[in-house]
Design an enzyme around this catalytic site. Sequence first.
Site, PDB file in Angstrom:
ATOM      1  N   ARG A  29       0.787  -1.267   0.125  1.00  0.00           N
ATOM      2  CA  ARG A  29      -0.083   0.035  -0.058  1.00  0.00           C
ATOM      3  C   ARG A  29       0.747   1.170  -0.081  1.00  0.00           C
ATOM      4  NH1 ARG A  29      -3.076  -3.936   1.707  1.00  0.00           N
ATOM      5  NH2 ARG A  29      -5.290  -3.781   1.625  1.00  0.00           N
ATOM      6  N   ARG A 125      -6.564 -17.590  -9.904  1.00  0.00           N
ATOM      7  CA  ARG A 125      -7.172 -16.794  -9.142  1.00  0.00           C
ATOM      8  C   ARG A 125      -8.493 -16.087  -9.417  1.00  0.00           C
ATOM      9  NH1 ARG A 125      -3.117 -14.856  -4.325  1.00  0.00           N
ATOM     10  NH2 ARG A 125      -5.155 -14.672  -3.251  1.00  0.00           N
ATOM     11  N   ASP A 322      -4.657 -15.542   6.940  1.00  0.00           N
ATOM     12  CA  ASP A 322      -3.633 -15.778   6.229  1.00  0.00           C
ATOM     13  C   ASP A 322      -2.967 -16.816   7.328  1.00  0.00           C
ATOM     14  OD1 ASP A 322      -3.893 -14.502   3.935  1.00  0.00           O
ATOM     15  OD2 ASP A 322      -2.705 -12.551   4.606  1.00  0.00           O
TER      16      ASP A 322
END
Length: 439
Positions: A29, A125, A322
Amino acid sequence: MTNSLVISKKVKSFNKIIKVSGDKSISIRWVLFASLAQGVSRAKNLLISEDVLTAIKAINKLGIKTKINRNFCVIFGKGINGYNYKKNLIINAKNSGTLGRLILGFLINTTNKIKLIGDKSLSKRDFKRVSDPLSKFGAKFKLKNNKHLPLTIFGSKNLKPIKYLEKRGSAQCKSSVIFAGMRTNGETTIKAKKSRNHTELFCKHLNLPITVKKRKKYDEIKVNKVQKIKPINYNIPSDISSSAFFIVLTALAKNSILLIKDVNINSSRVGIITILKKMGVKINYENKRISKGEKIADIKIKSSNSLKPIKCPPELNSGAIDEFLVIFLVAAKAKGISYFKDLAELNQKESPRLRWGEKILNQMGIKTITTKNSIKIYGNPNLIINKKIIIKNYLKDHRVFMTSVIAALSFGGKWKIYDKDSIKTSFPNFLKIVNKIIK
Ligand code: S3P
């Protein structure tokens, strides 16, 4: 050179202090925000891993200059409309779902079409989950099989704000729409199931026109067009998802203590801490502080003699998404049956992780019952492994590799774990830290 690792010794008791690398979500980010800032941004402790280097390469291709020296990075932003690139640009997101999905939000107003490609794992994905909401702004997409990479984005200068319901608890989908909202005239409204909120905290820190109302299960986010982003100097905290492997190693070891320094303990990321505490692991925060709206602390873990099973409340899923593979190892040693449900998203990661969790546990001799979105784990506190275990063909999912290493060090047996290189995506010095602990 061999790309597999053999482990045939359990870890002995230890008392250590470690520091893991910078947070991956925050590092990516930071690169993206800095690429649109007006001026020079600097980061310390940036995660230098393939996913982050791939993000840096992507902004380089968009005409933004960068400099890296060890884990110090400088980005020379040229302002909100500063991207400048040639026709028929191809961006390769390699293994990074976060980069691939987030950057599409920033590219929503591109004048030239841009192609996004990825590696074998990323190409399996789902990208429809971001192209669908982004199309509503007015951009056009072409995807392989309507769902996968390679994808081509045809941006628009005539964007309209949208109303978006994010039901999966995916921070990548939410962030991608926030970024697109930042480039669009008018107010974009997002109702998002709880997920990691680093993007919102960046926006708040940068004083961007965004508001967040926190409800019990959802957040209501309103985004308006951004005129200017100021440069952002950031000392990036360490990654709780990387810390998780060592938290579990300590929880499963005998008479051991570990202190992990300067870890990001954002409440949308600490699901693993809540879950492990419920299972009887002793974990404390020390030296708590806040920087750029992110909570940081040193985490102290003590090994536990009696681990309890858990019926994991699904509202904790997104904050531990995760970490489930390593959490399953704790369930394997708990006295009783643990149950994790509403976890279909786990099979959408770098590999189908719910299935890989089951495979690893079954090879260890642990009974499981798995559906497409849940797993029951029949824990065995006396588990000792004497056989050979081989882990391979797992789409080079870094977290499958690291979980297998922790399992081998915790339960014994003779393990051969392939694709050691997989750690380069998120945690290149993982094995160095393992060696520091086991020495
Ligand atoms: C991430 C969000 C999560 C997580 C991923 C990083 C992020 O993915 O699994 O590792 O930085 O926004 P989803 O948004 O698909 O849940």
